[in-house]
Design a protein around this motif. Structure first.
Motif, PDB file in Angstrom:
ATOM      1  N   THR A   1     -12.601 -10.501 -16.363  1.00 49.51           N
ATOM      2  CA  THR A   1     -13.976 -10.934 -16.162  1.00 49.51           C
ATOM      3  C   THR A   1     -14.860 -10.118 -17.082  1.00 49.51           C
ATOM      4  N   LEU A   2     -16.105 -10.545 -17.203  1.00 47.85           N
ATOM      5  CA  LEU A   2     -17.040  -9.771 -18.011  1.00 47.85           C
ATOM      6  C   LEU A   2     -17.269  -8.394 -17.407  1.00 47.85           C
ATOM      7  N   ALA A   3     -17.266  -8.320 -16.070  1.00 47.66           N
ATOM      8  CA  ALA A   3     -17.499  -7.043 -15.395  1.00 47.66           C
ATOM      9  C   ALA A   3     -16.280  -6.127 -15.471  1.00 47.66           C
ATOM     10  N   ASN A   4     -15.104  -6.709 -15.546  1.00 47.30           N
ATOM     11  CA  ASN A   4     -13.879  -5.918 -15.573  1.00 47.30           C
ATOM     12  C   ASN A   4     -12.876  -6.600 -16.501  1.00 47.30           C
ATOM     13  N   PRO A   5     -13.007  -6.423 -17.810  1.00 51.65           N
ATOM     14  CA  PRO A   5     -12.187  -7.161 -18.769  1.00 51.65           C
ATOM     15  C   PRO A   5     -10.700  -6.822 -18.758  1.00 51.65           C
ATOM     16  N   THR A   6     -10.292  -5.765 -18.073  1.00 51.29           N
ATOM     17  CA  THR A   6      -8.883  -5.388 -18.081  1.00 51.29           C
ATOM     18  C   THR A   6      -8.139  -5.818 -16.815  1.00 51.29           C
ATOM     19  N   ARG A   7      -8.796  -6.540 -15.933  1.00 49.61           N
ATOM     20  CA  ARG A   7      -8.150  -6.974 -14.689  1.00 49.61           C
ATOM     21  C   ARG A   7      -7.048  -7.982 -14.999  1.00 49.61           C
ATOM     22  N   ALA A   8      -5.858  -7.746 -14.496  1.00 49.55           N
ATOM     23  CA  ALA A   8      -4.711  -8.617 -14.760  1.00 49.55           C
ATOM     24  C   ALA A   8      -4.703  -9.808 -13.806  1.00 49.55           C
ATOM     25  N   VAL A   9      -4.130 -10.911 -14.257  1.00 51.71           N
ATOM     26  CA  VAL A   9      -3.976 -12.093 -13.423  1.00 51.71           C
ATOM     27  C   VAL A   9      -2.643 -11.974 -12.688  1.00 51.71           C
ATOM     28  N   LEU A  10      -2.707 -12.037 -11.354  1.00 51.53           N
ATOM     29  CA  LEU A  10      -1.492 -11.966 -10.544  1.00 51.53           C
ATOM     30  C   LEU A  10      -1.127 -13.354 -10.054  1.00 51.53           C
ATOM     31  N   THR A  11       0.138 -13.693 -10.150  1.00 49.32           N
ATOM     32  CA  THR A  11       0.623 -14.983  -9.664  1.00 49.32           C
ATOM     33  C   THR A  11       1.315 -14.788  -8.324  1.00 49.32           C
ATOM     34  N   ARG A  12       1.636 -15.895  -7.673  1.00 56.22           N
ATOM     35  CA  ARG A  12       2.384 -15.831  -6.406  1.00 56.22           C
ATOM     36  C   ARG A  12       3.716 -15.106  -6.616  1.00 56.22           C
ATOM     37  N   GLU A  13       4.347 -15.372  -7.743  1.00 60.48           N
ATOM     38  CA  GLU A  13       5.632 -14.744  -8.045  1.00 60.48           C
ATOM     39  C   GLU A  13       5.485 -13.226  -8.164  1.00 60.48           C
ATOM     40  N   ASP A  14       4.380 -12.789  -8.794  1.00 60.85           N
ATOM     41  CA  ASP A  14       4.113 -11.349  -8.906  1.00 60.85           C
ATOM     42  C   ASP A  14       3.975 -10.717  -7.523  1.00 60.85           C
ATOM     43  N   LEU A  15       3.223 -11.387  -6.660  1.00 60.45           N
ATOM     44  CA  LEU A  15       3.008 -10.854  -5.316  1.00 60.45           C
ATOM     45  C   LEU A  15       4.311 -10.829  -4.507  1.00 60.45           C
ATOM     46  N   LEU A  16       5.113 -11.877  -4.649  1.00 61.85           N
ATOM     47  CA  LEU A  16       6.416 -11.897  -3.964  1.00 61.85           C
ATOM     48  C   LEU A  16       7.304 -10.760  -4.465  1.00 61.85           C
ATOM     49  N   ALA A  17       7.277 -10.532  -5.770  1.00 63.95           N
ATOM     50  CA  ALA A  17       8.082  -9.455  -6.353  1.00 63.95           C
ATOM     51  C   ALA A  17       7.611  -8.084  -5.866  1.00 63.95           C
ATOM     52  N   GLU A  18       6.328  -7.956  -5.541  1.00 61.69           N
ATOM     53  CA  GLU A  18       5.774  -6.695  -5.043  1.00 61.69           C
ATOM     54  C   GLU A  18       6.016  -6.504  -3.551  1.00 61.69           C
ATOM     55  N   GLY A  19       6.584  -7.515  -2.890  1.00 62.36           N
ATOM     56  CA  GLY A  19       6.926  -7.372  -1.477  1.00 62.36           C
ATOM     57  C   GLY A  19       5.994  -8.069  -0.502  1.00 62.36           C
ATOM     58  N   PHE A  20       5.032  -8.826  -1.007  1.00 64.43           N
ATOM     59  CA  PHE A  20       4.155  -9.579  -0.114  1.00 64.43           C
ATOM     60  C   PHE A  20       4.928 -10.746   0.487  1.00 64.43           C
ATOM     61  N   THR A  21       4.610 -11.076   1.739  1.00 68.21           N
ATOM     62  CA  THR A  21       5.228 -12.239   2.365  1.00 68.21           C
ATOM     63  C   THR A  21       4.430 -13.481   2.001  1.00 68.21           C
ATOM     64  N   THR A  22       5.024 -14.644   2.209  1.00 66.99           N
ATOM     65  CA  THR A  22       4.335 -15.904   1.935  1.00 66.99           C
ATOM     66  C   THR A  22       3.069 -16.003   2.765  1.00 66.99           C
ATOM     67  N   LYS A  23       3.133 -15.577   4.013  1.00 71.56           N
ATOM     68  CA  LYS A  23       1.973 -15.615   4.903  1.00 71.56           C
ATOM     69  C   LYS A  23       0.851 -14.705   4.377  1.00 71.56           C
TER      70      LYS A  23
END
Length: 67
Positions: free
Chosen positions: A3-25
Protein backbone atom coordinates in the motif's frame (compact mmCIF):
# COMPACT_ATOMS: atom_id res chain seq x y z
CA UNK A 1 -0.32 -6.32 0.57
CA UNK A 2 1.62 -3.34 -0.71
CA UNK A 3 0.00 0.00 0.00
CA UNK A 4 1.06 3.61 -0.18
CA UNK A 5 1.20 3.69 3.62
CA UNK A 6 3.22 0.49 3.86
CA UNK A 7 4.88 -0.37 0.52
CA UNK A 8 6.72 -3.43 1.87
CA UNK A 9 3.67 -5.34 3.13
CA UNK A 10 3.60 -8.82 1.56
CA UNK A 11 0.51 -10.42 0.05
CA UNK A 12 -0.46 -13.59 1.92
CA UNK A 13 -2.51 -16.29 0.25
CA UNK A 14 -4.63 -19.03 1.80
CA UNK A 15 -1.83 -21.46 1.01
CA UNK A 16 0.67 -19.27 2.90
CA UNK A 17 -1.60 -19.19 5.94
CA UNK A 18 -2.15 -22.96 5.81
CA UNK A 19 1.61 -23.48 5.59
CA UNK A 20 2.04 -21.26 8.68
CA UNK A 21 -0.35 -23.49 10.65
CA UNK A 22 -3.63 -21.60 10.42
CA UNK A 23 -6.76 -23.73 10.25
CA UNK A 24 -9.37 -23.31 7.52
CA UNK A 25 -11.77 -21.89 10.11
CA UNK A 26 -9.20 -19.31 11.25
CA UNK A 27 -8.51 -18.29 7.64
CA UNK A 28 -12.24 -17.85 7.02
CA UNK A 29 -12.47 -15.63 10.12
CA UNK A 30 -9.55 -13.52 8.85
CA UNK A 31 -11.17 -13.21 5.43
CA UNK A 32 -14.45 -12.10 7.06
CA UNK A 33 -12.57 -9.47 9.04
CA UNK A 34 -10.78 -8.29 5.92
CA UNK A 35 -14.10 -7.88 4.10
CA UNK A 36 -15.27 -5.53 6.87
CA UNK A 37 -12.05 -3.46 6.86
CA UNK A 38 -10.57 -3.85 3.37
CA UNK A 39 -8.43 -0.71 3.63
CA UNK A 40 -5.93 -1.71 6.27
CA UNK A 41 -3.74 1.28 5.51
CA UNK A 42 -6.34 3.50 7.22
CA UNK A 43 -6.00 1.54 10.44
CA UNK A 44 -2.23 1.14 10.67
CA UNK A 45 -1.88 3.38 13.69
CA UNK A 46 -3.84 4.54 16.68
CA UNK A 47 -3.12 8.11 15.62
CA UNK A 48 -4.78 7.57 12.25
CA UNK A 49 -7.87 6.03 13.88
CA UNK A 50 -8.17 9.10 16.11
CA UNK A 51 -7.89 11.37 13.06
CA UNK A 52 -10.68 9.45 11.33
CA UNK A 53 -12.87 9.70 14.44
CA UNK A 54 -12.24 13.44 14.58
CA UNK A 55 -13.14 13.85 10.90
CA UNK A 56 -16.35 11.87 11.44
CA UNK A 57 -17.19 14.10 14.41
CA UNK A 58 -16.51 17.25 12.36
CA UNK A 59 -18.72 16.07 9.48
CA UNK A 60 -21.53 15.07 11.85
CA UNK A 61 -21.24 18.41 13.68
CA UNK A 62 -21.27 20.42 10.45
CA UNK A 63 -24.31 18.50 9.18
CA UNK A 64 -26.17 19.21 12.43
CA UNK A 65 -25.33 22.94 12.27
CA UNK A 66 -26.49 23.22 8.64
CA UNK A 67 -29.79 21.47 9.33
Amino acid sequence: MKTLANPTRAVLTREDLLAEGFTTKQIEALEALKSICPYVEFFDSRKEIERLRFMKWMITRKSAILS
